[in-house]
Design a protein around this motif. Structure first.
Motif, PDB file in Angstrom:
ATOM      1  N   TYR A 248       0.847  -1.200   0.000  1.00 44.53           N
ATOM      2  CA  TYR A 248       0.000   0.000   0.000  1.00 44.53           C
ATOM      3  C   TYR A 248       0.883   1.250   0.000  1.00 44.53           C
ATOM      4  CZ  TYR A 248      -3.699   3.263   1.260  1.00 44.53           C
ATOM      5  OH  TYR A 248      -4.582   4.315   1.258  1.00 44.53           O
ATOM      6  N   LEU A 380       1.769   9.342   7.424  1.00 44.91           N
ATOM      7  CA  LEU A 380       1.774   7.944   7.836  1.00 44.91           C
ATOM      8  C   LEU A 380       3.087   7.664   8.559  1.00 44.91           C
ATOM      9  CD1 LEU A 380       0.466   6.054   4.701  1.00 44.91           C
ATOM     10  CD2 LEU A 380      -0.780   6.657   6.761  1.00 44.91           C
ATOM     11  N   PRO A 381       3.037   7.028   9.692  1.00 48.10           N
ATOM     12  CA  PRO A 381       4.262   6.701  10.422  1.00 48.10           C
ATOM     13  C   PRO A 381       4.977   5.527   9.770  1.00 48.10           C
ATOM     14  CG  PRO A 381       2.363   5.841  11.580  1.00 48.10           C
ATOM     15  CD  PRO A 381       1.841   6.546  10.375  1.00 48.10           C
TER      16      PRO A 381
ATOM     17  N   GLN B   4      -1.948   2.344  10.659  1.00 51.23           N
ATOM     18  CA  GLN B   4      -2.799   3.140   9.777  1.00 51.23           C
ATOM     19  C   GLN B   4      -2.930   2.508   8.392  1.00 51.23           C
ATOM     20  OE1 GLN B   4      -1.783   7.219   9.935  1.00 51.23           O
ATOM     21  NE2 GLN B   4      -3.303   7.873   8.431  1.00 51.23           N
ATOM     22  N   GLU B   5      -1.810   1.962   7.914  1.00 48.83           N
ATOM     23  CA  GLU B   5      -1.882   1.261   6.635  1.00 48.83           C
ATOM     24  C   GLU B   5      -2.838   0.082   6.701  1.00 48.83           C
ATOM     25  OE1 GLU B   5       1.596   0.647   3.788  1.00 48.83           O
ATOM     26  OE2 GLU B   5       2.546   0.911   5.728  1.00 48.83           O
ATOM     27  N   CYS B   8      -6.288   1.233   6.471  1.00 47.81           N
ATOM     28  CA  CYS B   8      -6.663   1.609   5.106  1.00 47.81           C
ATOM     29  C   CYS B   8      -6.950   0.374   4.259  1.00 47.81           C
ATOM     30  CB  CYS B   8      -5.544   2.427   4.457  1.00 47.81           C
ATOM     31  SG  CYS B   8      -5.631   4.191   4.837  1.00 47.81           S
ATOM     32  N   LEU B  12     -10.340  -0.561   2.344  1.00 46.62           N
ATOM     33  CA  LEU B  12     -10.413  -0.694   0.885  1.00 46.62           C
ATOM     34  C   LEU B  12     -10.716  -2.120   0.444  1.00 46.62           C
ATOM     35  CD1 LEU B  12      -7.384   1.533  -0.086  1.00 46.62           C
ATOM     36  CD2 LEU B  12      -9.742   1.951  -0.741  1.00 46.62           C
ATOM     37  N   GLY B 105      -8.356  10.617   2.327  1.00 53.22           N
ATOM     38  CA  GLY B 105      -8.309   9.548   3.320  1.00 53.22           C
ATOM     39  C   GLY B 105      -7.574   8.335   2.790  1.00 53.22           C
ATOM     40  N   CYS B 106      -8.198   7.182   2.920  1.00 54.72           N
ATOM     41  CA  CYS B 106      -7.582   5.947   2.443  1.00 54.72           C
ATOM     42  C   CYS B 106      -7.804   5.809   0.945  1.00 54.72           C
ATOM     43  CB  CYS B 106      -8.177   4.752   3.173  1.00 54.72           C
ATOM     44  SG  CYS B 106      -7.682   4.643   4.892  1.00 54.72           S
ATOM     45  N   ALA B 107      -7.108   6.604   0.160  1.00 53.02           N
ATOM     46  CA  ALA B 107      -7.301   6.561  -1.286  1.00 53.02           C
ATOM     47  C   ALA B 107      -6.724   5.270  -1.858  1.00 53.02           C
ATOM     48  CB  ALA B 107      -6.638   7.766  -1.934  1.00 53.02           C
TER      49      ALA B 107
END
Lengths: 387, 387, 387
Positions: A248, A380-381, B4-5, B8, B12, B105-107
């Motif tokens: 991602y 993003l960390p 966070q990834e 996302c 998605l 956001g989470c594009a």
């Protein structure tokens, strides 16, 4: 998969959280990812060769191509014999690696491959800067020194995990350079600048009565070279995530790379158009390359609009330069254009030649210099540094 | 992978049937697959640039290259600013998307990348059609309009999931277009036809006393361009499966693509050989491109022999055209050849020039038109439409 | 994934040790891996076309390009109609396959693709050997015979699992050829040699009063072609592991390929430099190709230093040849240089021409001949033969 291979993978890819043999699957993915990147980045050599071959005078075309081919061939041998060990070998001094263990036993071949393509890229940057005015034997020595010592030392500082500049050493806050704006492009660019200062400009290149532009011989090769570089840059940037599981992040990197290149290309075209009234494809190409270099250090940390602005300004910054170097007393400005080798005209140069003409690539390397020091302050960390 | 990834990816790629975190692995595969395709399809821009640069007269080569570079750079910016939102943003009207949420956001960055390369391809098609006779500013406006509005609107109709033409709307029986024979090539081809009608043929191109062929300047560039397009087309078609888990389907698509291109190339060569007695590589290249365009809409539904027949006939159909347009009273036939821009001779044209000379690409676009409307009637009940 | 697709995958990829549906994931990986390789190897066609087009005289450039395009297009059709069945169809005689079942039902499309790109490569080798002196219809017949019969038969012997030469037949100790030094390059090279003997050298090529070198027309195309071939060779060699799960082996193959190509290139350059005093890029390119061919059969079994030595000596061996063919009574030496087609000068030829000039590629094919018979004696007990 043979037992020995399994043992190697187990040694190289520690099954941290995984239980059972699930890590074998992850290891295959990671190795593939690096191989995929290596093949793409290798293709940059063709891109550089075409770009430079198209931009020199026709009489020097073969010579230009030869230098790029030598970079690759000698680079592979030198990188195998000691470059890689200097870069990633164990060290206690933080300056240069001193162990060849990294290439014996269960060697991480895919890492060697990926890093080799980076090393070769770094050396190739110099070839453009001394284009048309460097003897072959001097060039051989330079590329040997570059790939065998100068570049590996800088890599050791930042990416080895043992270097005095890396974040692993300085309390987690060391220099981070995602995909080498600093390690690859600034190192290559600095050597290129030194080389250009040493050899000086081409005879007649900046004399008032010269047939100015000394244009290249094939805009088609230059364009194909630039497009090839852009194509390959996705390997350079995306695969610098280092792990298939960070895909991602890689997709985010791809979009940032795209926006920066597009912004740089458009800015180069439009700024030149505003000054000269005629579109010049070479300025678009220069702008694209500037954008690509500028985005490299911080690709995963930029929102797309930041990358777009950064790529555009990497080209635009080149335009504010001439005012600062209006006195012909210094030699540097006349060699800076040469530092970018193939890029013989600035995005914002007036239609009439002046010797203060700056080049796009140098400012963008300067942009890279500042951005290469950027900390992990993105939204993003993400993991920093290159694995 | 950061938290966070993960969040996302979870947003998605919904973990439908999967339990646990297994969907993370699938998500990485799918993102990689789209990235892989994006990089390949991006390379089509180099292919188009070379093909067209090789086929125009030498004086227009730089200009041709510039137009293709501008397509990419401006295309990226326009597609980011509003094209993508028009294409895939939420809409209630089914005509055009109206929400920019898809890029916040989470594009889904990999989807943006893949779709961007398609958008740019669509715009590039036009550059060939108005080759050598379109001002730069007019071209800038056209490519802006194309990538910012015309193409996104058509994408919204078919691929967005909200469009009035898509199968999601019309009870599961709407228009299906696997990889864009209709959405990309017919849209691009229609704009190209309009552009060609507006600018008219090149001066002297169809006058009886002209030095007829107005041949290109480099058959090497044209060949390299075509081979590059073919190479990249595997990304265009195979990756349009959209999901890594449909890899068997992708392999089927690859073989169909191969058979259609081979068939088209052979047909172009043989038909021209039968008429003129001498082999002409440009006809083989035209045939290859015709075959590639023709197979795009239905690639996963064709058995190999169907693809072979389809590709061959896409070229052959071009040969039955002249008899239908023998009266010089209409202007159209004289502009249709121009619509294919770079392809200046037909596979079945007689050795002596006539103004009714058709081009291969137009009929193959026509072939695409019919096949783009094909329903999921293939032997495998595969997923239709592009994700 | 549809039910029918799942059934096909289950039929093709037997869930041996796997329980549940985990094998579907492995199958997708394996299919992807072959597709990835196919696309890369397909790109070799562009590389060969450029290399050869750049090395012939300008008047024959179009013709050279045409032959390469025909190889691909006709090759695809012939390989589909009977080549693939001859190569991999069931046989009881061990000489030639006789069943078309391999392309019906649940066909293994990705295998067809990968093998097609190899078949086309084999045929393309011949085009360089008869460059500039073979009629188009004769060439059509040759390429038809090559891809439809000669090459498939050899493949059947070694890689089909039914062949009399394969290790599956001769008690596990049959011929092993990892990626086709023998099957592809020796078969192609032998046909090339036969072709060159039949058509003879170019008029005036070896007469004492000729303008000797008959140099090519574009060193830029030759260089780009070679770099493209190198780039694509990673697909040729690495993907010949056949399975995504052998990715560590593939990374080892990539490094061996790199070392051999680098060694060959450097050796070609240095040896020529020692003899003539001037660097010649064509010798570096010849050396690279020699190194690439030489490493192909045993890539996964070589330590990097072995590959480096092998690649270098594949070029160096070409230099010990002239002493063995000093008598002008035999015709062969004068045609051997032609056998390598595009490579018109030897790495160690003196600056003045003599008819005993050997070519680099022929010795390296000879090197391939010996190495293609190498057994699995490498440090890792890897799987041999190509899947």
């Amino acid at each position: 998969m043979s037992f020995q291979e399994q043992a190697c993978i187990a040694e190289l890819y520690k099954p941290e959280a995984d239980s059972g043999t699930e890590y074998l699957r992850d290891a295959n993915d990671d190795i593939f990812w690096l191989l995929y990147g290596s093949v793409l980045v290798f293709n940059m050599q063709a891109g550089f060769a075409l770009l430079e071959a198209g931009q020199v005078r026709i009489k020097n075309r073969s010579n230009m191509l030869l230098k790029n081919v030598v970079d690759v061939c000698m680079g592979g041998v030198v990188w195998y014999l000691f470059g890689y060990a200097f870069a990633f070998g164990l060290s206690s001094n933080g300056f240069i690696g001193g162990s060849w263990d990294v290439l014996s036993g269960c060697a991480d071949y895919s890492k060697w491959m990926f890093q080799w393509t980076f090393a070769t890229t770094s050396a190739t940057i110099v070839s453009g800067a001394v284009a048309e005015r460097c003897s072959f034997s001097a060039y051989l020595f330079m590329t040997f020194l570059m790939q065998g010592f100068l570049y590996p030392v800088v890599v050791h500082w930042v990416w080895s995990g043992y270097g005095w500049l890396g974040k692993d050493i300085i309390g987690g806050n060391g220099l981070m350079d995602f995909a080498g704006s600093g390690v690859v492009h600034l190192t290559g660019g600095t050597c290129a600048l030194v080389g250009a200062v040493v050899v000086g400009p081409r005879a007649g290149r900046f004399s008032p009565d010269s047939l100015w532009p000394m244009r290249g011989n094939s805009v088609a090769f230059a364009t194909l070279g630039t497009m090839t570089l852009w194509f390959s840059w996705y390997g350079f940037n995306c695969v610098s995530t280092g792990s298939y599981s960070a895909m991602y992040e890689a997709s985010r990197v791809a979009m940032a790379t795209t926006m920066s290149a597009c912004g740089g290309g458009l800015a180069g075209l439009v700024l030149n158009l505003a000054h000269t009234g005629a579109p010049d494809i070479l300025q678009a190409l220069n702008g694209i390359l500037g954008g690509l270099v500028a985005v490299t250090a911080g690709a995963p940390y930029y929102e797309p609009y930041v990358a777009l602005a950064g790529g555009s300004s990497s080209t635009a910054r080149g335009c504010s330069r001439p005012s600062r170097s209006t006195t012909p007393s210094t030699r540097l400005p006349s060699t800076w254009p040469a530092a970018s080798g193939a890029s013989s005209r600035s995005a914002c140069s007036p239609p009439r030649p002046t010797w203060t003409t700056p080049s796009t690539l140098v400012p963008s390397t300067a942009a890279a210099r500042s951005s290469s020091a950027s900390r992990c302050s993105g939204p993003l960390p993400l993991r920093c540094g290159q694995p």
